[in-house]
Design a protein around this motif. Sequence first.
Motif, PDB file in Angstrom:
ATOM      1  N   HIS A 175       0.819  -1.212   0.000  1.00  0.00           N
ATOM      2  CA  HIS A 175       0.000   0.000   0.000  1.00  0.00           C
ATOM      3  C   HIS A 175       0.860   1.273   0.000  1.00  0.00           C
ATOM      4  CE1 HIS A 175       1.007  -0.332   4.245  1.00  0.00           C
ATOM      5  NE2 HIS A 175       0.615   0.917   4.399  1.00  0.00           N
ATOM      6  N   ILE A 176       2.170   1.118   0.134  1.00  0.00           N
ATOM      7  CA  ILE A 176       3.079   2.268   0.120  1.00  0.00           C
ATOM      8  C   ILE A 176       3.783   2.308  -1.226  1.00  0.00           C
ATOM      9  CG2 ILE A 176       5.116   3.330   1.162  1.00  0.00           C
ATOM     10  CD1 ILE A 176       4.407   1.860   3.750  1.00  0.00           C
ATOM     11  N   ALA A 177       3.728   3.458  -1.892  1.00  0.00           N
ATOM     12  CA  ALA A 177       4.456   3.620  -3.149  1.00  0.00           C
ATOM     13  C   ALA A 177       5.919   3.888  -2.813  1.00  0.00           C
ATOM     14  CB  ALA A 177       3.884   4.780  -3.949  1.00  0.00           C
ATOM     15  N   CYS A 178       6.781   3.009  -3.254  1.00  0.00           N
ATOM     16  CA  CYS A 178       8.217   3.153  -3.024  1.00  0.00           C
ATOM     17  C   CYS A 178       8.850   3.598  -4.330  1.00  0.00           C
ATOM     18  CB  CYS A 178       8.810   1.831  -2.558  1.00  0.00           C
ATOM     19  SG  CYS A 178       8.127   1.267  -0.980  1.00  0.00           S
ATOM     20  N   VAL A 179       9.447   4.774  -4.308  1.00  0.00           N
ATOM     21  CA  VAL A 179       9.921   5.418  -5.531  1.00  0.00           C
ATOM     22  C   VAL A 179      11.415   5.681  -5.434  1.00  0.00           C
ATOM     23  CG1 VAL A 179       9.663   7.465  -6.995  1.00  0.00           C
ATOM     24  CG2 VAL A 179       7.672   6.563  -5.769  1.00  0.00           C
ATOM     25  N   ASN A 180      12.119   5.456  -6.525  1.00  0.00           N
ATOM     26  CA  ASN A 180      13.535   5.780  -6.598  1.00  0.00           C
ATOM     27  C   ASN A 180      13.746   6.827  -7.679  1.00  0.00           C
ATOM     28  OD1 ASN A 180      16.340   5.589  -6.099  1.00  0.00           O
ATOM     29  ND2 ASN A 180      16.549   4.283  -7.879  1.00  0.00           N
ATOM     30  N   VAL A 181      14.462   7.894  -7.330  1.00  0.00           N
ATOM     31  CA  VAL A 181      14.829   8.927  -8.287  1.00  0.00           C
ATOM     32  C   VAL A 181      16.356   8.960  -8.333  1.00  0.00           C
ATOM     33  CG1 VAL A 181      14.772  11.383  -8.829  1.00  0.00           C
ATOM     34  CG2 VAL A 181      12.769  10.300  -7.791  1.00  0.00           C
ATOM     35  N   ASP A 182      16.916   8.605  -9.490  1.00  0.00           N
ATOM     36  CA  ASP A 182      18.366   8.623  -9.656  1.00  0.00           C
ATOM     37  C   ASP A 182      18.798  10.048  -9.982  1.00  0.00           C
ATOM     38  OD1 ASP A 182      21.046   8.111 -10.160  1.00  0.00           O
ATOM     39  OD2 ASP A 182      20.660   7.318 -12.164  1.00  0.00           O
ATOM     40  N   MET A 183      19.635  10.603  -9.119  1.00  0.00           N
ATOM     41  CA  MET A 183      20.108  11.969  -9.352  1.00  0.00           C
ATOM     42  C   MET A 183      21.599  11.997  -9.693  1.00  0.00           C
ATOM     43  SD  MET A 183      19.741  13.495  -5.472  1.00  0.00           S
ATOM     44  CE  MET A 183      21.014  14.745  -5.497  1.00  0.00           C
ATOM     45  N   SER A 184      22.048  10.941 -10.365  1.00  0.00           N
ATOM     46  CA  SER A 184      23.430  10.885 -10.838  1.00  0.00           C
ATOM     47  C   SER A 184      23.655  12.000 -11.860  1.00  0.00           C
ATOM     48  CB  SER A 184      23.717   9.537 -11.500  1.00  0.00           C
ATOM     49  OG  SER A 184      23.575   8.485 -10.571  1.00  0.00           O
ATOM     50  N   PRO A 185      24.911  12.407 -12.035  1.00  0.00           N
ATOM     51  CA  PRO A 185      25.182  13.430 -13.051  1.00  0.00           C
ATOM     52  C   PRO A 185      24.608  13.009 -14.405  1.00  0.00           C
ATOM     53  CG  PRO A 185      27.136  13.002 -11.752  1.00  0.00           C
ATOM     54  CD  PRO A 185      26.112  11.974 -11.342  1.00  0.00           C
ATOM     55  N   ASN A 186      24.093  13.959 -15.130  1.00  0.00           N
ATOM     56  CA  ASN A 186      23.495  13.757 -16.461  1.00  0.00           C
ATOM     57  C   ASN A 186      22.205  12.945 -16.434  1.00  0.00           C
ATOM     58  OD1 ASN A 186      25.688  15.153 -17.658  1.00  0.00           O
ATOM     59  ND2 ASN A 186      26.891  13.274 -17.564  1.00  0.00           N
ATOM     60  N   SER A 187      21.579  12.790 -15.269  1.00  0.00           N
ATOM     61  CA  SER A 187      20.305  12.062 -15.217  1.00  0.00           C
ATOM     62  C   SER A 187      19.155  13.054 -15.151  1.00  0.00           C
ATOM     63  CB  SER A 187      20.263  11.131 -14.005  1.00  0.00           C
ATOM     64  OG  SER A 187      20.157  11.888 -12.824  1.00  0.00           O
ATOM     65  N   THR A 188      17.984  12.611 -15.569  1.00  0.00           N
ATOM     66  CA  THR A 188      16.800  13.477 -15.493  1.00  0.00           C
ATOM     67  C   THR A 188      16.363  13.681 -14.047  1.00  0.00           C
ATOM     68  OG1 THR A 188      15.386  11.557 -15.829  1.00  0.00           O
ATOM     69  CG2 THR A 188      15.952  12.841 -17.780  1.00  0.00           C
TER      70      THR A 188
END
Length: 109
Positions: free
Chosen positions: A51-64
């Motif tokens: 029931h929990i949305a688990c989200v990953n945002v990659d903030m590596s250089p040159n990433s969106t």
Amino acid sequence: MISSVITVTNGITLKNITDNEPSIILFTRQQCVSSKKMIHMIDELSKKQSHIACVNVDMSPNSTGKTLAHRFNIVVAPSFVVYSKGKEVFRGCGFTQFERFITNWGQYV
């Protein structure tokens, strides 16, 4: 069980998720050891708490994901933000704080 960690690359999708369900958003970098540990932990949580949305945002250089991190005022990876009922309820930085959060996540979402 299959992991339900979502990788997000745009703000519209992320806003839709945080507005509509309890969410944990990780801001990570591919080469960061702590980020990898946190992704593994959130992967395990997602298998147990669907029931929990688990989200990953990659903030590596040159990433969106860098743009998304900027919108959330995230400067350091790994960091995380927790949403419940469309509102931010907790924010933290680093593996140790995330590990403590995971132990007590139920009081936030």
